[in-house]
Write a protein that holds these residues in place. Structure first.
Motif, mmCIF file in Angstrom:
data_model
loop_
_atom_site.group_PDB
_atom_site.id
_atom_site.type_symbol
_atom_site.label_atom_id
_atom_site.label_comp_id
_atom_site.label_asym_id
_atom_site.label_seq_id
_atom_site.Cartn_x
_atom_site.Cartn_y
_atom_site.Cartn_z
ATOM 1 N N ILE A 32 0.851 -1.197 -0.155
ATOM 2 C CA ILE A 32 -0.075 0.020 -0.028
ATOM 3 C C ILE A 32 0.834 1.248 -0.056
ATOM 4 C CG2 ILE A 32 -1.758 1.306 1.264
ATOM 5 C CD1 ILE A 32 -2.833 -1.460 2.453
ATOM 6 N N GLY A 33 2.198 1.160 0.695
ATOM 7 C CA GLY A 33 2.798 2.374 0.956
ATOM 8 C C GLY A 33 3.707 2.563 -0.442
ATOM 9 N N VAL A 34 3.575 1.638 -1.484
ATOM 10 C CA VAL A 34 4.075 1.752 -2.777
ATOM 11 C C VAL A 34 3.117 2.423 -3.856
ATOM 12 C CG1 VAL A 34 5.043 0.518 -4.593
ATOM 13 C CG2 VAL A 34 6.022 0.167 -2.501
ATOM 14 N N LEU A 35 1.867 1.836 -3.539
ATOM 15 C CA LEU A 35 0.785 2.113 -4.504
ATOM 16 C C LEU A 35 0.570 3.787 -4.335
ATOM 17 C CD1 LEU A 35 -1.815 -0.733 -3.939
ATOM 18 C CD2 LEU A 35 -0.730 0.036 -6.078
ATOM 19 N N LEU A 36 0.557 4.254 -2.948
ATOM 20 C CA LEU A 36 -0.051 5.646 -2.841
ATOM 21 C C LEU A 36 0.984 6.541 -3.413
ATOM 22 C CD1 LEU A 36 -1.111 5.365 0.892
ATOM 23 C CD2 LEU A 36 -2.343 5.641 -1.047
ATOM 24 N N PRO A 37 2.249 6.482 -3.185
ATOM 25 C CA PRO A 37 3.464 7.480 -4.033
ATOM 26 C C PRO A 37 2.986 7.372 -5.525
ATOM 27 C CG PRO A 37 4.495 6.475 -2.375
ATOM 28 C CD PRO A 37 3.116 5.685 -2.250
ATOM 29 N N ALA A 38 2.786 5.952 -6.096
ATOM 30 C CA ALA A 38 2.723 5.956 -7.645
ATOM 31 C C ALA A 38 1.651 6.502 -7.969
ATOM 32 C CB ALA A 38 2.826 4.251 -7.703
ATOM 33 N N PHE A 39 0.674 6.845 -7.413
ATOM 34 C CA PHE A 39 -0.496 7.681 -7.748
ATOM 35 C C PHE A 39 -0.789 9.121 -7.294
ATOM 36 C CE2 PHE A 39 -1.859 2.979 -8.257
ATOM 37 C CZ PHE A 39 -2.167 2.889 -9.799
ATOM 38 N N GLY A 40 0.694 9.348 -6.857
ATOM 39 C CA GLY A 40 0.550 10.924 -6.570
ATOM 40 C C GLY A 40 0.609 11.247 -5.149
ATOM 41 N N TYR A 41 0.529 10.398 -4.148
ATOM 42 C CA TYR A 41 0.467 10.742 -2.827
ATOM 43 C C TYR A 41 1.899 10.778 -1.874
ATOM 44 C CZ TYR A 41 -0.384 10.737 2.482
ATOM 45 O OH TYR A 41 -0.474 10.948 3.871
ATOM 46 N N ILE A 42 2.509 11.703 -1.839
ATOM 47 C CA ILE A 42 3.638 11.728 -1.346
ATOM 48 C C ILE A 42 3.643 12.777 -0.209
ATOM 49 C CG2 ILE A 42 6.168 12.315 -1.582
ATOM 50 C CD1 ILE A 42 6.065 11.532 -4.484
ATOM 51 N N PRO A 43 3.535 12.356 1.382
ATOM 52 C CA PRO A 43 3.526 13.400 2.047
ATOM 53 C C PRO A 43 4.776 14.355 2.501
ATOM 54 C CG PRO A 43 3.084 11.282 3.024
ATOM 55 C CD PRO A 43 3.472 11.030 1.591
ATOM 56 N N ALA A 44 5.987 13.876 2.008
ATOM 57 C CA ALA A 44 6.999 14.670 2.236
ATOM 58 C C ALA A 44 6.930 15.684 1.266
ATOM 59 C CB ALA A 44 8.267 14.058 1.894
ATOM 60 N N LEU A 45 6.153 15.725 0.094
ATOM 61 C CA LEU A 45 5.859 16.974 -0.686
ATOM 62 C C LEU A 45 4.663 17.522 -0.502
ATOM 63 C CD1 LEU A 45 7.506 15.257 -4.149
ATOM 64 C CD2 LEU A 45 8.748 16.721 -2.320
ATOM 65 N N ASP A 46 3.715 17.252 0.216
ATOM 66 C CA ASP A 46 2.516 17.708 0.460
ATOM 67 C C ASP A 46 1.548 17.719 -0.839
ATOM 68 O OD1 ASP A 46 3.076 18.357 3.043
ATOM 69 O OD2 ASP A 46 3.877 20.215 2.622
ATOM 70 N N LYS A 47 1.789 16.519 -1.393
ATOM 71 C CA LYS A 47 1.059 16.219 -2.477
ATOM 72 C C LYS A 47 -0.058 15.041 -2.332
ATOM 73 C CE LYS A 47 4.396 18.336 -5.894
ATOM 74 N NZ LYS A 47 4.985 17.955 -7.157
ATOM 75 N N THR A 48 -1.367 15.464 -2.729
ATOM 76 C CA THR A 48 -2.339 14.384 -2.376
ATOM 77 C C THR A 48 -3.177 14.216 -3.485
ATOM 78 O OG1 THR A 48 -3.792 15.718 -1.303
ATOM 79 C CG2 THR A 48 -2.174 14.716 0.293
ATOM 80 N N THR A 49 -2.769 14.856 -4.740
ATOM 81 C CA THR A 49 -3.765 14.781 -6.062
ATOM 82 C C THR A 49 -3.486 13.456 -6.775
ATOM 83 O OG1 THR A 49 -2.071 15.925 -6.925
ATOM 84 C CG2 THR A 49 -3.980 17.076 -6.101
ATOM 85 N N PHE A 50 -4.588 12.950 -7.297
ATOM 86 C CA PHE A 50 -4.373 11.654 -7.969
ATOM 87 C C PHE A 50 -3.669 11.949 -9.455
ATOM 88 C CE2 PHE A 50 -5.954 8.890 -11.179
ATOM 89 C CZ PHE A 50 -5.602 7.687 -10.765
ATOM 90 N N THR A 51 -2.436 11.229 -9.569
ATOM 91 C CA THR A 51 -1.949 11.358 -11.086
ATOM 92 C C THR A 51 -1.280 10.229 -11.224
ATOM 93 O OG1 THR A 51 -0.265 12.825 -12.077
ATOM 94 C CG2 THR A 51 0.116 12.271 -9.614
ATOM 95 N N LEU A 52 -1.067 10.149 -12.568
ATOM 96 C CA LEU A 52 -0.259 8.927 -13.170
ATOM 97 C C LEU A 52 1.104 9.139 -13.645
ATOM 98 C CD1 LEU A 52 -3.093 7.209 -15.257
ATOM 99 C CD2 LEU A 52 -2.129 6.654 -12.944
ATOM 100 N N ARG A 53 1.560 10.594 -13.193
ATOM 101 C CA ARG A 53 2.988 10.925 -13.410
ATOM 102 C C ARG A 53 4.232 9.843 -13.337
ATOM 103 N NH1 ARG A 53 5.388 16.245 -10.733
ATOM 104 N NH2 ARG A 53 6.076 14.779 -9.228
ATOM 105 N N GLY A 54 3.999 9.165 -12.296
ATOM 106 C CA GLY A 54 5.094 8.483 -11.984
ATOM 107 C C GLY A 54 5.134 7.387 -13.043
ATOM 108 N N PHE A 55 4.170 6.799 -13.526
ATOM 109 C CA PHE A 55 3.980 5.899 -14.756
ATOM 110 C C PHE A 55 4.429 6.583 -15.975
ATOM 111 C CE2 PHE A 55 1.073 3.981 -11.415
ATOM 112 C CZ PHE A 55 1.665 2.701 -11.306
ATOM 113 N N TYR A 56 3.992 7.917 -16.196
ATOM 114 C CA TYR A 56 4.384 8.329 -17.291
ATOM 115 C C TYR A 56 5.858 8.705 -17.527
ATOM 116 C CZ TYR A 56 -0.462 9.631 -18.230
ATOM 117 O OH TYR A 56 -1.687 9.602 -18.277
#
Length: 585
Positions: A32-56
């Motif tokens: 789960i901790g891998v899935l969340l950053p992959a779809f845009g949730y990174i607490p260290a960067l204060d980003k919680t929006t859904f995105t596929l930028r990691g896959f792009y």
């Protein structure tokens, strides 16, 4: 008031639940901790929006397709080669004393850490390695090291060689362990003799009679080997190509990068690694089905001979080559660790010195202490949990279900790189900043399945009459467990403890990630030195990696002999107090 007997029984019966929780929660939470950053949730960067930028970003990474292809082909080919060679050795030497001699020669390779094995193989195949030195200049006419691509070749041949040689002893010992079971081994040997009496050649008899019944016992070890090879980090780092590397190595680099945005790409890569491993396991299952379908006719056609003599000769030559490679690799490590001046193409150094050992031993005191302490604590916890879980089976009068047994081996089947990053993120979320504790817990996840696998069969085969007799004499469950069962299991417990230490000593990725790079062990130092430091110092660290598990297994073999020898010399110490009083009277 609760009786002490009830406290022990209740505590023991809760252990299987605790063991499952310790294995399942970190692995699932890590995923789960891998899935969340992959779809845009990174607490260290204060980003919680859904995105596929990691896959792009992952798909647009230069050489990404080559990373996938290299990881898939190298893991599948190495597993297939290890399995084929294992089967050929079993078929060639079945019912021969040479089979167990080969087992004794390959057995020690099983406990050698992957990093140490990779360093030994790299010393063998480098341009100035032992192979080129042995054939120069009398055969090759080389007066200087040849310009060849090994190791780090772009095709991954060196990596396949390393994975094959490391996993072959494991599969062979798993097969011999299955054949050591009284009912299965006796049945297969009897059927093999019947086939021989009907005119089948030994190789054909093995493939038609023994292998179809033996393979189900090898399926899980093969899948574990395939899963490990697909996401291995140590061997590809030392032997694999660098541009591009395998997917697992690339993910590790992205995760450790100072640019935190690359963690999104690393998380997406971890998901792709998990999908790749699952695809490879599915491919192996399909390969099983196809092999079964197309080989069914050959099993029942009555043909007695399939070039058995030729295959047997080929296997004998192949076995000799494999053993020679292993012996040369170890010899190369030892020579380099003591080598002074050693010019090419001399087969031996012109002088031997102790300087490299003296310098390395001064530098490795802290890594050595960390290695021993982390391994001992993680293994001790694993052994205690395993013993309590197996005791709970007997108190409940039923073994763990197949599903529960599968959960125990979950860390072996899921790529570590696919959930360790998420586990580190979870540890950060709960505020666990104790690097030592995090590393020990990370090692425990990988030590526990091997310890359980080692102890389960021995514990379940204990003769229950001893326990029943002790209970009838008034012994509590805790006394039966401590004074009747554990003494009988002294040797298996020590072997499991040594195996757990060997597994812990070889852990690279859990140490690096869980400790945040702050905890150095012999393995992390050996991998770092293999990247370009002095070959002599690297050899010392690799040999120290081999020496630690060797000491553990020697103690596991020696202590029971010492204990039982003392008991044999003093049989009166084993007598019941009442019997001793009667003997005095």
């Amino acid at each position: 008031m609760i009786h002490a007997r009830d406290i022990f029984t209740r505590s023991i019966k809760l252990t299987p639940t605790l063991l499952m929780a310790l294995l399942v929660i970190p692995v699932v939470g890590g995923l789960i901790g891998v899935l969340l950053p992959a779809f845009g949730y990174i607490p260290a960067l204060d980003k919680t929006t859904f995105t596929l930028r990691g896959f792009y970003s992952l798909f647009n990474t230069a050489g990404f397709a080559n990373m996938l292809l290299l990881s898939a082909i190298s893991s599948l080919v190495s597993t297939l080669l290890a399995f084929i060679i294992t089967v050929l050795i079993l078929a060639c030497y079945f019912n021969s004393p040479w089979l167990y001699r080969i087992q004794r020669l390959l057995g020690p390779i099983l406990v050698i850490p992957h990093a140490a094995a990779a360093i030994a193989i790299s010393f063998l195949i480098t341009p100035s390695g032992m192979i080129s030195r042995l054939f120069s200049p009398w055969l090759s006419q080389w007066d200087s090291p040849p310009d060849w691509m090994f190791p780090h070749d772009s095709w991954g041949i060196s990596m396949v060689l390393g994975l094959t040689l490391k996993e072959l002893p494991f599969l062979l010992l798993m097969a011999l362990g299955a054949l050591a079971q009284a009912d299965l081994g006796a049945k297969l040997r009897a059927q093999h003799k019947v086939a021989l009496s009907l005119g089948y050649c030994p190789m054909t008899a093995f493939f038609k009679v023994v292998l179809p019944n033996l393979y189900p016992f090898l399926r899980l070890p093969i899948l574990a080997v395939l899963a490990y090879a697909s996401a291995s980090v140590e061997i590809p780092l030392i032997l694999g190509p660098n541009a591009p590397p395998t997917l697992a190595v690339a993910i590790m680099h992205w995760f450790n990068d100072v640019d935190l945005t690359l963690r999104i790409q690393a998380s997406a890569g971890a998901i792709m690694q998990l999908l790749l491993t699952m695809g490879l396991l599915l491919s192996w299952w399909l390969l099983e089905k196809l092999t079964k379908k197309f080989s069914h006719g050959s099993l029942i056609n009555g043909r007695r001979e399939y070039a058995g003599q030729l295959i047997q000769r080929f296997t004998q030559v192949l076995t000799f080559i494999l053993l020679s490679i292993i012996m040369l690799s170890l010899a190369g490590l030892i020579l380099w660790s003591f080598a002074g001046y050693w010019r090419f193409p001399d087969a031996l150094p012109s002088q031997f010195v102790l300087l490299h050992w003296q310098h390395a031993l001064q530098q490795m005191q802290t890594p050595l202490l960390n290695t021993v302490v982390i391994g001992f604590v993680a293994t001790l916890v694993a052994v205690i949990l395993t013993l309590f879980t197996l005791e709970a089976e007997q108190l409940r009068s039923r073994n763990l279900s197949n599903f529960a047994s599968l959960l125990i081996y979950l860390p072996m089947l899921i790529p570590s790189i696919a959930f360790l990053f998420g586990l580190v993120w979870l540890q950060e979320q709960v505020g666990s900043h104790h690097a030592y504790f995090n590393v020990i817990f990370g090692h425990l996840l990988f030590v526990l399945p091997y310890v359980f696998l080692s102890l389960a069969s021995g514990y379940r085969r204990l003769d229950p009459r001893f326990s029943h007799l002790a209970a009838s004499l008034g012994a509590t469950p805790s006394k039966v467990f401590l004074r009747v069962k554990l003494p009988q299991l002294l040797a298996p417990i020590l072997i499991a403890f040594a195996l757990g230490l060997a597994v812990s000593f070889s852990q690279y990725l859990p140490t690096l990630l869980s400790g945040g790079g702050r905890i150095n062990t012999i393995t992390t130092e050996a991998v770092a030195l293999a990247g370009g430091a002095s070959r002599r110092v690297s050899a010392v660290y690799a040999l120290m990696q081999m020496l630690l598990p060797a000491i553990a297994f020697f103690l596991a073999w020696f202590i029971p002999k010492l204990v039982f020898a003392k008991q044999t010399a003093s049989p009166h110490k084993l007598q019941h107090p009442t019997l001793k009083q009667q003997s005095k009277a």
